[in-house]
Design a protein around this motif. Structure first.
Motif, PDB file in Angstrom:
ATOM      1  N   GLU A 129      19.031  24.910  55.574  1.00 52.06           N
ATOM      2  CA  GLU A 129      20.276  24.808  54.816  1.00 52.06           C
ATOM      3  C   GLU A 129      20.539  23.405  54.287  1.00 52.06           C
ATOM      4  O   GLU A 129      21.356  23.228  53.386  1.00 52.06           O
ATOM      5  CB  GLU A 129      21.443  25.287  55.680  1.00 52.06           C
ATOM      6  N   ARG A 188      22.131  34.900  56.259  1.00 56.11           N
ATOM      7  CA  ARG A 188      22.985  33.725  56.454  1.00 56.11           C
ATOM      8  C   ARG A 188      24.371  33.935  55.842  1.00 56.11           C
ATOM      9  O   ARG A 188      25.385  33.533  56.429  1.00 56.11           O
ATOM     10  CB  ARG A 188      22.323  32.490  55.843  1.00 56.11           C
ATOM     11  N   SER A 189      24.411  34.548  54.660  1.00 60.33           N
ATOM     12  CA  SER A 189      25.694  34.769  53.993  1.00 60.33           C
ATOM     13  C   SER A 189      26.570  35.726  54.787  1.00 60.33           C
ATOM     14  O   SER A 189      27.765  35.475  55.017  1.00 60.33           O
ATOM     15  CB  SER A 189      25.472  35.321  52.582  1.00 60.33           C
ATOM     16  N   LYS A 192      28.321  34.570  58.029  1.00 54.31           N
ATOM     17  CA  LYS A 192      29.518  33.736  57.923  1.00 54.31           C
ATOM     18  C   LYS A 192      30.792  34.558  58.013  1.00 54.31           C
ATOM     19  O   LYS A 192      31.878  34.002  58.223  1.00 54.31           O
ATOM     20  CB  LYS A 192      29.482  32.956  56.603  1.00 54.31           C
ATOM     21  N   GLU A 193      30.659  35.878  57.854  1.00 52.03           N
ATOM     22  CA  GLU A 193      31.850  36.728  57.870  1.00 52.03           C
ATOM     23  C   GLU A 193      31.777  37.846  58.905  1.00 52.03           C
ATOM     24  O   GLU A 193      32.751  38.568  59.100  1.00 52.03           O
ATOM     25  CB  GLU A 193      32.048  37.345  56.479  1.00 52.03           C
ATOM     26  N   LYS A 236      21.405  27.908  64.421  1.00 49.79           N
ATOM     27  CA  LYS A 236      22.804  27.561  64.665  1.00 49.79           C
ATOM     28  C   LYS A 236      22.928  26.594  65.834  1.00 49.79           C
ATOM     29  O   LYS A 236      23.674  25.609  65.770  1.00 49.79           O
ATOM     30  CB  LYS A 236      23.602  28.827  64.952  1.00 49.79           C
TER      31      LYS A 236
END
Length: 308
Positions: A129, A188-189, A192-193, A236
């Motif tokens: 990232e 990854r996207s 995040k939620e 992470k």
């Protein structure tokens, strides 16, 4: 090692490492050949032209490369990295030395006849990232303590950014690599939620439906899900330990008001991070120190400082 018919056979030690999605995808010779053609602008069409000789902990428990193979008399060593590692040229040197040792073990290295060895190429596929250019050259000489304009020993590795939207020409030449970048981006996207398990399941379901790595994900759904969760958790954890833990060590040293205190604080924090990674991610100390980019010549010192 060399077999009786002269072909190269890779060492077969025990597998003590966890696989990665990148390795799993490109363990298929057809996919690996497509990747090789895309990187080099070649047009080979017979996967059997590839002679795979990937090192799997052949010499050191902490040393293995992701993909190694010979084609067209060239030795190709590929590494996939989700964390930038400036020490990869040194690791490539060690990998290459081990492979060349196996290739020439039955040759007369002390004779007057020159021994021919395959020409090496070193490529790093980066999808971390942190922002890096599409293409970056990492020379071994950058690690030398004393700079030398004409180093007696040089090795250059090329790092290619394979995140979604990067290296467009390369991605168009290798659909599987483009699909891999898309899959990683979605995991990854979505993470995040949503919880990582749900994020991976959603990414896999969508990709299969949309024809993105669909054959691979359909055949290996359960294992791919497990490995993807592990990879994300590892990334992470690494990111958190670097951003939070090492800064804490630095601040502790600053409170002491001296440079020595800063270094001691960082070293203590790094030792604690190694122990945390070993416990949380079920990995060896060598693997943890490799990920945290601790130099080989400092690892014994850190081992001695690990918390009980």
């Amino acid at each position: 090692m060399t077999s009786t018919n002269g072909s190269f056979v890779s060492p077969q030690p025990n597998r003590t490492y966890k696989a990665r999605i990148f390795e799993m995808v490109f363990s298929d010779k057809k996919e690996l050949l497509e990747l090789y053609n895309a990187v080099n602008g070649t047009h080979y069409d017979d996967p059997e032209d590839l002679v795979v000789n990937t090192l799997e902990n052949a010499v050191y428990m902490s040393m293995r490369n992701d993909v190694s193979f010979i084609i067209d008399l060239r030795l190709n060593l590929y590494e996939h990295q989700s964390t930038y590692n400036p020490n990869l040229p040194l690791r490539f040197l060690m990998y290459a030395a081990d492979i060349y040792s196996e290739l020439t073990k039955d040759e007369n290295l002390y004779g007057t006849k020159a021994i021919q060895i395959p020409t090496p190429r070193f490529v790093i596929f980066y999808n971390g990232e942190a922002d890096h250019p599409d293409r970056k050259v990492l020379p071994l000489s950058a690690l030398y303590t004393v700079p030398d304009e004409a180093p007696s020993l040089e090795l250059t590795a090329v790092m290619l950014n394979i995140n979604k939207g990067r290296n467009g020409r390369l991605m168009e030449a290798c659909k599987t690599l483009k699909d891999y970048a898309e899959y990683t981006f979605r995991v990854r996207s979505y993470a995040k939620e949503s919880p990582i398990e749900a994020a991976v399941e959603r990414a896999i379901t969508e990709c299969i439906r949309e024809g993105i790595l669909s054959d691979f994900l359909s055949r290996n759904r359960a294992e791919a899900k497990k490995v993807s969760i592990y990879e994300y958790d590892e990334e992470k954890h690494i990111r958190q330990t670097r951003e939070e833990g090492w800064e804490d060590g630095k601040q502790e040293g600053l409170r002491e008001g001296k440079q020595e205190g800063i270094q001691q604080g960082i070293q203590q924090t790094k030792s604690e991070d190694i122990a945390k990674m070993m416990k949380a991610l079920n990995m060896t100390a060598d693997r943890a120190m490799e990920i945290l980019e601790i130099p080989e010549n400092e690892r014994e010192e850190y081992l001695s400082k690990l918390p009980e």
